[in-house]
Structures are given as structure tokens and as C-alpha cells.
Scaffold this active site. Sequence first.
Site, PDB file in Angstrom:
ATOM      1  N   ARG A 104     -17.733  -9.884  -5.773  1.00 14.68           N
ATOM      2  CA  ARG A 104     -17.175  -8.767  -6.540  1.00 14.68           C
ATOM      3  C   ARG A 104     -18.308  -7.957  -7.142  1.00 14.68           C
ATOM      4  O   ARG A 104     -19.400  -8.459  -7.359  1.00 14.68           O
ATOM      5  CB  ARG A 104     -16.246  -9.267  -7.648  1.00 14.68           C
ATOM      6  CG  ARG A 104     -14.948  -9.870  -7.119  1.00 14.68           C
ATOM      7  CD  ARG A 104     -13.906  -9.960  -8.209  1.00 14.68           C
ATOM      8  NE  ARG A 104     -12.640 -10.461  -7.721  1.00 14.68           N
ATOM      9  CZ  ARG A 104     -11.715  -9.723  -7.124  1.00 14.68           C
ATOM     10  NH1 ARG A 104     -11.941  -8.432  -6.932  1.00 14.68           N
ATOM     11  NH2 ARG A 104     -10.589 -10.250  -6.711  1.00 14.68           N
ATOM     12  N   GLY A 131      -9.812  -2.378  -3.439  1.00 13.25           N
ATOM     13  CA  GLY A 131     -11.158  -2.109  -3.920  1.00 13.25           C
ATOM     14  C   GLY A 131     -12.158  -1.942  -2.796  1.00 13.25           C
ATOM     15  O   GLY A 131     -13.026  -1.058  -2.838  1.00 13.25           O
ATOM     16  N   THR A 132     -12.036  -2.779  -1.790  1.00 10.07           N
ATOM     17  CA  THR A 132     -12.927  -2.698  -0.636  1.00 10.07           C
ATOM     18  C   THR A 132     -12.718  -1.384   0.108  1.00 10.07           C
ATOM     19  O   THR A 132     -13.677  -0.751   0.564  1.00 10.07           O
ATOM     20  CB  THR A 132     -12.673  -3.882   0.312  1.00 10.07           C
ATOM     21  OG1 THR A 132     -12.862  -5.102  -0.410  1.00 10.07           O
ATOM     22  CG2 THR A 132     -13.617  -3.845   1.494  1.00 10.07           C
ATOM     23  N   THR A 158      -5.786  -8.561   2.720  1.00  4.43           N
ATOM     24  CA  THR A 158      -5.461  -9.009   1.367  1.00  4.43           C
ATOM     25  C   THR A 158      -4.131  -9.730   1.396  1.00  4.43           C
ATOM     26  O   THR A 158      -3.177  -9.259   2.023  1.00  4.43           O
ATOM     27  CB  THR A 158      -5.394  -7.837   0.367  1.00  4.43           C
ATOM     28  OG1 THR A 158      -4.828  -8.304  -0.869  1.00  4.43           O
ATOM     29  CG2 THR A 158      -4.542  -6.683   0.884  1.00  4.43           C
ATOM     30  N   ILE A 159      -4.052 -10.857   0.724  1.00  3.06           N
ATOM     31  CA  ILE A 159      -2.801 -11.618   0.714  1.00  3.06           C
ATOM     32  C   ILE A 159      -1.736 -10.938  -0.131  1.00  3.06           C
ATOM     33  O   ILE A 159      -0.551 -11.229  -0.002  1.00  3.06           O
ATOM     34  CB  ILE A 159      -3.020 -13.061   0.206  1.00  3.06           C
ATOM     35  CG1 ILE A 159      -3.408 -13.070  -1.276  1.00  3.06           C
ATOM     36  CG2 ILE A 159      -4.037 -13.797   1.068  1.00  3.06           C
ATOM     37  CD1 ILE A 159      -3.387 -14.456  -1.895  1.00  3.06           C
ATOM     38  N   ASP A 160      -2.142  -9.995  -1.000  1.00  2.00           N
ATOM     39  CA  ASP A 160      -1.187  -9.375  -1.923  1.00  2.00           C
ATOM     40  C   ASP A 160      -0.253  -8.375  -1.246  1.00  2.00           C
ATOM     41  O   ASP A 160       0.778  -8.015  -1.812  1.00  2.00           O
ATOM     42  CB  ASP A 160      -1.928  -8.669  -3.060  1.00  2.00           C
ATOM     43  CG  ASP A 160      -2.599  -9.648  -4.008  1.00  2.00           C
ATOM     44  OD1 ASP A 160      -2.223 -10.832  -3.991  1.00  2.00           O
ATOM     45  OD2 ASP A 160      -3.496  -9.230  -4.758  1.00  2.00           O
ATOM     46  N   MET A 203       0.156 -16.080  -6.840  1.00  2.00           N
ATOM     47  CA  MET A 203      -0.787 -14.973  -6.930  1.00  2.00           C
ATOM     48  C   MET A 203      -0.081 -13.650  -6.639  1.00  2.00           C
ATOM     49  O   MET A 203       0.973 -13.599  -6.014  1.00  2.00           O
ATOM     50  CB  MET A 203      -1.949 -15.181  -5.958  1.00  2.00           C
ATOM     51  CG  MET A 203      -2.806 -16.380  -6.285  1.00  2.00           C
ATOM     52  SD  MET A 203      -4.212 -16.562  -5.170  1.00  2.00           S
ATOM     53  CE  MET A 203      -5.325 -15.324  -5.829  1.00  2.00           C
ATOM     54  N   GLU A 259       1.797 -13.819 -10.959  1.00  2.00           N
ATOM     55  CA  GLU A 259       0.774 -13.907 -12.002  1.00  2.00           C
ATOM     56  C   GLU A 259       0.708 -12.670 -12.894  1.00  2.00           C
ATOM     57  O   GLU A 259       0.304 -12.756 -14.059  1.00  2.00           O
ATOM     58  CB  GLU A 259      -0.596 -14.163 -11.386  1.00  2.00           C
ATOM     59  CG  GLU A 259      -1.119 -13.037 -10.508  1.00  2.00           C
ATOM     60  CD  GLU A 259      -2.549 -13.285 -10.036  1.00  2.00           C
ATOM     61  OE1 GLU A 259      -3.318 -13.876 -10.797  1.00  2.00           O
ATOM     62  OE2 GLU A 259      -2.864 -12.874  -8.906  1.00  2.00           O
ATOM     63  N   ARG A 314      -4.378 -18.942  -0.404  1.00  2.00           N
ATOM     64  CA  ARG A 314      -5.203 -18.114   0.486  1.00  2.00           C
ATOM     65  C   ARG A 314      -6.376 -18.892   1.112  1.00  2.00           C
ATOM     66  O   ARG A 314      -7.022 -18.387   2.030  1.00  2.00           O
ATOM     67  CB  ARG A 314      -5.713 -16.883  -0.249  1.00  2.00           C
ATOM     68  CG  ARG A 314      -6.900 -17.079  -1.143  1.00  2.00           C
ATOM     69  CD  ARG A 314      -7.370 -15.744  -1.706  1.00  2.00           C
ATOM     70  NE  ARG A 314      -8.616 -15.882  -2.439  1.00  2.00           N
ATOM     71  CZ  ARG A 314      -9.177 -14.903  -3.130  1.00  2.00           C
ATOM     72  NH1 ARG A 314      -8.587 -13.726  -3.177  1.00  2.00           N
ATOM     73  NH2 ARG A 314     -10.307 -15.094  -3.767  1.00  2.00           N
TER      74      ARG A 314
END
Length: 395
Positions: A104, A131-132, A158-160, A203, A259, A314
Amino acid sequence: MWNGYVNNDDRALLKVIKYSSPTSAGAECIDPDCSWVEQCFHLFVFDKRAPIVFTLETYGVKNIVGIPFGYRGFFEKGLKEMPLSRGLVENINLNGGSFLGVSRGGAKTSEIVDSIQARRIDMLFVLGGNGTHAGANAIHEVCRKRNLKLSVVAVPKTIDNDILLMDKTFGFDTAVEEAQRAINSAYIEARSAYHGIGLAKLMGRSSGFIAMHASLSSGQVDVCLIPEVPFTLDGEFGVLRHLEHLLKSKGFCVVCVAEAAGQDLLQKSGATDASGNVIFSDIGVHMQQKIKTHFKDIGVPADVKYIDPTYMVRACRANASDAILCTVLGQNAVHGAFAGFSGITSCICNTHYVYLPITEVITASKRVNPNSRMWHRCLTSTGQLDFHSPAIVTA
């Protein structure tokens, strides 16, 4: 005749259903004025050969390197680029985690581009989330200002599942599958205990997609709480009163909470991580304590079983669905770079593999629509109530 290539004018519609009204079930406005203008994006070539390294070798590229630990690998002393080849990467899909590593934070974009210039990189493939993608777009813009001949192509990982306009991102299906295991453990523990309450925290930084899909697919959840839908714990219409009802009616219950849910109920820490993301207060621990205190105060025994799998969802091998998605997105990222595109992301939109401008997907995070059919399907599965007190109108 084999039609293996895509015409430059081919497009994929963002929506396949033409809704007659903004109030139709599932309808979403695609612009502020609800003008219902059709949106479309580039289709791209579909190829069944190999992901990024394999496809680059198919194109005849000889010098392929991996940058360790994300953008940090461009400026951190002691981190050396890693030569990549088919023989080195052909089995990395059998393991979880990141082969190159992650980090990060980072240096100034100009310093990263300086490093890219010094390394004489012609194509940069960036894998990651919001972000990436924002970082990739910043690199692309600096390269444009410097008139550098560099193609910057992103792959959504991303897992989100929280990147705009995309059906899903690489890692999401695997995370949902693993999250089900945590829910199932909470279910088994709750069912086995007298007045058992299983509580699983999953998450999801800014969205509740993992919690919603895991709850819906498991069929074992009585209450699903996500950040997009505010709720109250106390009072006549609160979660705790509903848990009382569940214990009386079935003897046990299972709660799944994302979360980022219920942050308005907690004291904000004000802290941020190295990427500038807000560090959330722990809603799982808060709910665990609230549930215990509530049932103790009303004199009803309750055995709370709290499960927090955190990174376990993840840190596992990608399932078949994600492996296929990753392969196709990686292949087509390379095809896009060789077609001369830059500042794009290789993704799946409306069931089609397309290129999207990175600028279009980083304006905000994708979130669960509380009026969507999928959320209402989840509510039908859980049977939960609207955990809000009715509005009080005074004269």
C-alpha cells in the site's frame, strides 16, 4: 469462415433491457437527467490461449518482467524486477496470494514514471482494485504529458467486486465461496447451542457484495447487514428485538455483517492506512458485545458464536470461475495493448468482455443498490425486517 476479430465499430450495450419507466423493477438511471440514452463500450478480441505472460510470448515478446510489491517496486531500493516466462508462471494459479507481492502507498506518480522510462518499459499491465486503477490512470496521464509511447492497461482484481460498470471482478466468486464456509460454521455452532446466535463478519471495504451473495447462496442466514442499508440495533424495530423473535421461534439464528456496515453506530477512529483508506471500527466485536449485553439485561440466555475469517476469504486458491475470468481478462489486456490502447481496463460488462476507460470506473466505488432485485432476493432468503424506526412526523 472464421470470424475471429472484432470490428472497430462493434459495441456492447451497458443495459440489455429497455425499461419503459425509471420506476420499473431493476431500472437504473444512467445519467443525472434519466434520459435513458444507451451507453456502450468497446468489445474486444476473445482468444483462448493464455493469460498475460503466455499471450505476450504468443505475440513474440522476449523481455517480460514483473515489478515486485506493486507500485513500491518502482522506487523502493533493494526491490528488483523479476524476469517472467511461461515456465515460471504456468502453475501460479494453483496457489492463493500474489506471486509478485502487494503493498500500500507509494511514491509520487512522476517518480514512478521516471522509473518506467529508465527501465524502457513499453507496456504496463496493472492488476488491482479501485486504488490501483486510480494509480494506473495517473501514470497514463503523466505519460501522455511526456509524450511517452507506453500502453497502460489495468485488470480488475479485487474480492470486493466494487468497481463501477463491471459485472464482477477477479477474486469475487472465490471470496463468496470461502465466505460461505464461515457462514456454515456459524450456522453449525448456533444450531448446536441452546439459544445459539452465530455471528459472521465478512470483508467488504465500501460495499456489501460479499456479505449479500454469501448470505443468499448459503441459505443459512437470518440477518444480513451491509453498509448500503442503514440499520438500528436497539428499539422496537432494531436488530436485537428481531433476534429475540428468532430465538423464540426457531431456537437459534445466524447473522452476517459486512465489515463496513453500521459505522454510524461506532466511534470513528479517524485513522487511515498507507493508501489513505479510512480504517473502520470493528462492527463485529461491537455487535458481539451488544448482543451479549442485551440478552443478559432481559434475562434470556444466549450463546454468541463469533466468527471473523478476515483474510481467509481471499488467501485461497482461485476457484474455476475466477480462474477462467482471470485468464480471459489477462489475455485481452495484452490484445488491447497491442491494439494501441492505453488508459483502459480489461473487464466484463453486461456479460461481454470489453474495454472501459479507466476514468469511467474510478469516479466512485460500486455499491449494492438497496432497490435492486438481488438485494430483495437476499431479503426474501433471510426473511429479515427493515431495521428502522418509522418516521415520526410532528405538526
